[in-house]
Design an enzyme around this catalytic site. Structure first.
Site, PDB file in Angstrom:
ATOM      1  N   GLY A 222     -27.154   0.919   7.177  1.00 12.84           N
ATOM      2  CA  GLY A 222     -27.667   2.255   7.474  1.00 12.84           C
ATOM      3  C   GLY A 222     -29.174   2.282   7.348  1.00 12.84           C
ATOM      4  N   GLY A 223     -29.742   3.466   7.539  1.00 14.61           N
ATOM      5  CA  GLY A 223     -31.156   3.602   7.303  1.00 14.61           C
ATOM      6  C   GLY A 223     -31.419   3.249   5.856  1.00 14.61           C
ATOM      7  N   PHE A 224     -32.513   2.649   5.566  1.00 20.29           N
ATOM      8  CA  PHE A 224     -32.967   2.369   4.194  1.00 20.29           C
ATOM      9  C   PHE A 224     -32.224   1.247   3.466  1.00 20.29           C
ATOM     10  CE2 PHE A 224     -33.729   6.880   5.031  1.00 20.29           C
ATOM     11  CZ  PHE A 224     -35.094   6.937   4.872  1.00 20.29           C
ATOM     12  N   GLY A 225     -31.247   0.607   4.093  1.00 24.59           N
ATOM     13  CA  GLY A 225     -30.635  -0.515   3.378  1.00 24.59           C
ATOM     14  C   GLY A 225     -29.205  -0.824   3.823  1.00 24.59           C
TER      15      GLY A 225
ATOM     16  N   ILE B 118     -20.283  -3.241   4.808  1.00 21.33           N
ATOM     17  CA  ILE B 118     -19.629  -2.400   5.822  1.00 21.33           C
ATOM     18  C   ILE B 118     -20.630  -1.746   6.750  1.00 21.33           C
ATOM     19  CG2 ILE B 118     -17.437  -1.935   4.656  1.00 21.33           C
ATOM     20  CD1 ILE B 118     -18.684   0.605   3.525  1.00 21.33           C
ATOM     21  N   GLY B 119     -21.891  -1.895   6.474  1.00 19.80           N
ATOM     22  CA  GLY B 119     -22.820  -1.275   7.403  1.00 19.80           C
ATOM     23  C   GLY B 119     -24.259  -1.506   7.035  1.00 19.80           C
TER      24      GLY B 119
ATOM     25  N   ASP C 267     -32.019  12.493  10.471  1.00 22.47           N
ATOM     26  CA  ASP C 267     -31.420  11.348  11.162  1.00 22.47           C
ATOM     27  C   ASP C 267     -29.931  11.596  11.398  1.00 22.47           C
ATOM     28  OD1 ASP C 267     -31.341   8.940  12.441  1.00 22.47           O
ATOM     29  OD2 ASP C 267     -31.325   7.721  10.625  1.00 22.47           O
TER      30      ASP C 267
ATOM     31  N   LYS D 153     -24.882   1.761  -1.459  1.00 17.07           N
ATOM     32  CA  LYS D 153     -26.030   1.548  -0.571  1.00 17.07           C
ATOM     33  C   LYS D 153     -27.164   0.927  -1.374  1.00 17.07           C
ATOM     34  CE  LYS D 153     -27.416   4.000   2.958  1.00 17.07           C
ATOM     35  NZ  LYS D 153     -27.813   5.111   3.809  1.00 17.07           N
TER      36      LYS D 153
ATOM     37  N   VAL E 196     -25.076  -1.362   3.318  1.00 15.46           N
ATOM     38  CA  VAL E 196     -24.015  -0.615   2.648  1.00 15.46           C
ATOM     39  C   VAL E 196     -22.826  -1.543   2.399  1.00 15.46           C
ATOM     40  CG1 VAL E 196     -22.503   1.394   2.757  1.00 15.46           C
ATOM     41  CG2 VAL E 196     -24.732   1.464   3.857  1.00 15.46           C
TER      42      VAL E 196
END
Ligand SMILES: *[C@@H]1O[C@H](CO)[C@@H](O)[C@H](O)[C@H]1NC(C)=O
Ligand SMILES: *[C@@H]1O[C@H](CO)[C@@H](O)[C@H](O)[C@H]1NC(C)=O
Ligand SMILES: *[C@@H]1O[C@H](CO)[C@@H](O)[C@H](O)[C@H]1NC(C)=O
Ligand SMILES: *[C@@H]1O[C@H](CO)[C@@H](O)[C@H](O)[C@H]1NC(C)=O
Ligand SMILES: *[C@@H]1O[C@H](CO)[C@@H](O)[C@H](O)[C@H]1NC(C)=O
Ligand SMILES: *[C@@H]1O[C@H](CO)[C@@H](O)[C@H](O)[C@H]1NC(C)=O
Ligand SMILES: *[C@@H]1O[C@H](CO)[C@@H](O)[C@H](O)[C@H]1NC(C)=O
Length: 672
Positions: free
Chosen positions: A356-359, A353-354, A472, A375, A361
């Site tokens: 994001g920062g760091f990995g 679904i996404g 962020d 995540k 999701v």
């Protein structure tokens, strides 16, 4: 219904207060009585008989462990008497009993005819009526008492007060049906402290209590700006703060997370000896006025809060919540890898679904049907397993209605996975910047979202155990729940990911262009004020419906900030507004939000308000806002920045924004 109590009565009250506080401890301190002459009964009426029955039943129930009881006397509607009492959360049963018994005697002497009466004491409140008063919030009448001396350092005072009251309002309303009561003390300077108290009658729902307390708190800036002590007493709730301990500090359990307030900046403030302890009350100048029926300017906030809390109440009833509140061990948070694999269909692309920062999701569904967001951290974090677990445990303890809840983690070999509550409405950017969807966000919803983000950030900055700087904050990190409540996500990531935490310089910039404050983007200096900058950008995006970094250059408009600033400078800030808001907006709220947004994006970090001040500014229409300086215009090029590994940068272009050299006259800028 605006009334004022005559001076003579105030003096009478005062002398009674002084007299009684000297005489004996268990004689309650009378404060005020609300005795309307609109409804009356006669001495021999059935209502009077019922009232007597009611009083004896309330007195006999005053040993109730939660200091509250309601009772009804009589059967036939016109003559039924409904009554209740509420003792201050920290008083002992004996004191409560004395107070209620005195109240039932005194109330008929002071107000022998009225059917609908409220009597307030320091220790308790008693009320009765010929109409049912149970389980509904009542703010139709009220009382404000204040100590007219002022705190010395007003700026710091407001910041601390905002944080303290917000926290205790939240905790008191979450108090369950036992006691809806919370207190908190905060260091004001090395010598001075601030003590706050909030309490609702426990028959209120979480949402009603929260609304009542916040309405009470919202009076402070108007009635008692900067005063050394103040309280607002409504029939259903009351809030109070003082510079001395006015409740039994030892009897009130300290809040579970020790509050992390900003360190005192003025240790040389004058000592509080003159206003401490018992002397405090007698030196106070108490001014009593009846609060007007619900300040109309707050109506919007009230409605939103109501809707929001209503949804929250439902949520709180679920079993998971109470379980999560009892997290104490790492084990209770740990999921095994197989469970997560099964829940996400082995991290299938369909579940993604996404990013994001760091990995990445993924959406997942546990065997019990509960939906989760998973995540999967990019694998080279450089953080050891134990460290990772400890940080997750700390971050999982951060719980606030405007934060996405971290439910747990999974650690297996190189895999590091975080498990969050699932938010059905996705992230704010997907609605706000979508040409089909953005019409769904009318002004009341957007305003509620702005308020929610502000509260969540305030919690991260000041009220949580850890003092988290988000670093962020942006629209894609604001998730929306089913009732369109804003939930901040991705907080604490720097911690979990093992990025340098201390305030100051970092050579690893974790953030997104456009949202980053200039001092952070260019010099890696981050602080709560760099988050405030990002918040300001968010506010302007929410109002305009336009992305910070996606501006139409054909219009000769450099970027959102310069555009907003130009409109403001020309005295036409409302032109910034998304045209779809035309039908739903409140002129006052929109222009105030633009004003706050511009204050947040100022170049000088010190000039930006703190989140506590932002929350206060959003809640109070009477606080005068400073005139903003020109916002920070800067032109970072990607190469100048040292971007950390695995950090999302969802910007594909970076704009070159000319530095504005206009010499602006800003004396007539306030558009209100
Ligand atoms: C009630 O009291 C107000 C002011 O105290 C007074 O003006 C009014 O006439 C009174 N009404 C009745 C019915 O006594
Ligand atoms: C309150 O008093 C009434 C009658 O005196 C009794 O029936 C009731 O159980 C009492 N409630 C509590 C909570 O003590
Ligand atoms: C107390 O209030 C509840 C509603 O909150 C009501 O159901 C109950 O009957 C009341 N108790 C008495 C004794 O009136
Ligand atoms: C309460 O008393 C007032 C005035 O006597 C009356 O107008 C009202 O209808 C009463 N309420 C109930 C529920 O009986
Ligand atoms: C407190 O401050 C207000 C304005 O903020 C002022 O009007 C008032 O006189 C001050 N009171 C004292 C006792 O200094
Ligand atoms: C307030 O200061 C005292 C000592 O001056 C310290 O022991 C205490 O922990 C501080 N409390 C908070 C909430 O910072
Ligand atoms: C305050 O509470 C503590 C602990 O419950 C108790 O020992 C103490 O006597 C109380 N003090 C007062 C003044 O009631």
């Amino acid at each position: 219904m605006i009334k004022s109590i005559k001076t003579s009565r105030v003096l009478l009250c005062l002398s009674i207060v002084c007299l009684l506080s000297i005489k004996t401890k268990s004689t309650p301190n009378f404060l005020s009585i609300d005795c309307p002459n609109t409804t009356s009964y006669t001495p021999n009426s059935i209502y009077k008989t019922n009232l007597n029955t009611l009083f004896s039943s309330l007195s006999s129930n005053s040993t109730s462990i939660n200091g509250f009881s309601n009772s009804t006397a009589g059967r036939n509607p016109p003559d039924v008497a409904y009554g209740l009492f509420l003792c201050r959360g920290d008083v002992f049963t004996a004191v409560c009993q004395d107070c209620v018994t005195s109240a039932t005697k005194e109330v008929v002497q002071r107000c022998p005819k009225s059917k609908n009466v409220i009597i307030w004491y320091d220790e308790c409140m008693l009320r009765y009526s010929n109409e049912s008063i149970f389980s509904k919030s009542d703010e139709s009448t009220g009382l404000i008492l204040r100590n007219t001396q002022n705190f010395t350092d007003q700026t710091r005072f407001k910041e601390i007060l905002g944080g303290v009251m917000d926290d205790i309002a939240t905790r008191a309303s979450n108090g369950g049906s036992g006691k809806k009561f919370a207190t908190r003390e905060a260091n004001f300077s090395s010598l001075q402290k601030l003590y706050g108290l909030a309490q609702c009658t426990p028959d209120l729902t979480l949402s009603d209590c929260n609304k009542c307390l916040r309405d009470g708190i919202s009076n402070f800036p108007n009635c008692c700006d900067g005063n050394l002590g103040a309280r607002v007493l409504f029939p259903s709730c009351n809030v109070r703060y003082e510079s001395y301990p006015f409740y039994n500090v030892t009897a009130t359990a300290p809040p579970p997370p020790p509050p992390a307030l900003p360190p005192p900046v003025h240790p040389s403030s004058p000592g509080p000896s003159a206003s401490r302890g018992k002397g405090g009350i007698s030196s106070q100048v108490l001014i009593a006025i009846i609060v007007p029926v619900g300040a109309s300017v707050l109506l919007f906030i009230i409605v939103f809060c109501f809707v929001r809390r209503k949804a929250k109440t439902k949520h709180d009833d679920t079993k998971e919540d109470s379980a999560v509140n009892e997290i104490t061990t790492v084990e209770s948070l740990q999921y095994d890898f197989g469970t997560i694999q099964a829940a996400t269909n082995n991290f299938s692309d369909d579940n993604k679904i996404g990013e994001g920062g760091f990995g990445h999701v993924y959406k997942g569904k546990l065997i019990n049907g509960k939906e989760i967001a998973v995540k999967r951290l990019s694998q080279n974090s450089g953080q050891g397993g134990e460290e990772f677990k400890n940080e997750v445990l700390l971050v999982a303890k951060l719980q606030h209605r405007n934060l996405v809840r971290l439910l747990g983690f999974c650690l297996e070999g190189e895999e590091k996975i975080l498990i969050y509550e699932f938010m059905p409405n996705k992230s704010l950017d997907r609605i706000l910047f979508d040409s089909q969807e953005h019409g769904k966000l009318d002004w009341p919803k957007r305003y509620k979202i702005i308020e929610g983000i502000a509260r969540g950030m305030l919690y991260l900055h000041e009220d949580s155990q850890l003092r988290i700087i988000h670093r962020d904050l942006k629209t894609s990190n604001i998730l929306l729940d089913g009732a369109m409540n804003a939930k901040i996500s991705d907080f604490g990531m720097a911690r979990i990911f093992g990025v340098d935490q201390s305030q100051g310089n970092t050579n690893r910039v974790v953030g997104t262009f456009g949202y980053m404050a200039p001092e952070y983007a260019m010099h890696g200096q981050f602080s709560v004020k760099s988050d405030v900058f990002s918040f300001g950008v968010l506010v302007l995006e929410i109002i305009s419906g336009r992305k910070i970094n996606d501006f139409d250059q054909s219009n000769h408009i450099e970027d959102l900030l310069s555009y907003a600033w130009k409109l403001w400078r020309n005295g036409t800030p409302l032109k910034l507004m998304d045209p779809t808001l035309e039908v739903s907006y409140s002129r006052n709220e929109v222009s105030r939000c633009i004003h706050i947004g511009l204050l947040c994006v100022q170049e000088d970090p010190d000039a930006r308000p703190s989140m506590a001040t932002v929350v206060l500014m959003l809640n109070s229409y009477t606080i005068t806002l400073a005139i903003p300086e020109e916002p920070a215009f800067f032109s970072p090029s990607k190469k100048e920045l040292n971007i950390g590994q695995g950090v999302e940068s969802d910007q594909s272009t970076s704009k070159s924004i000319p530095l504005s050299v206009n010499d602006v006259t800003i004396s007539e800028l306030d558009p209100r």
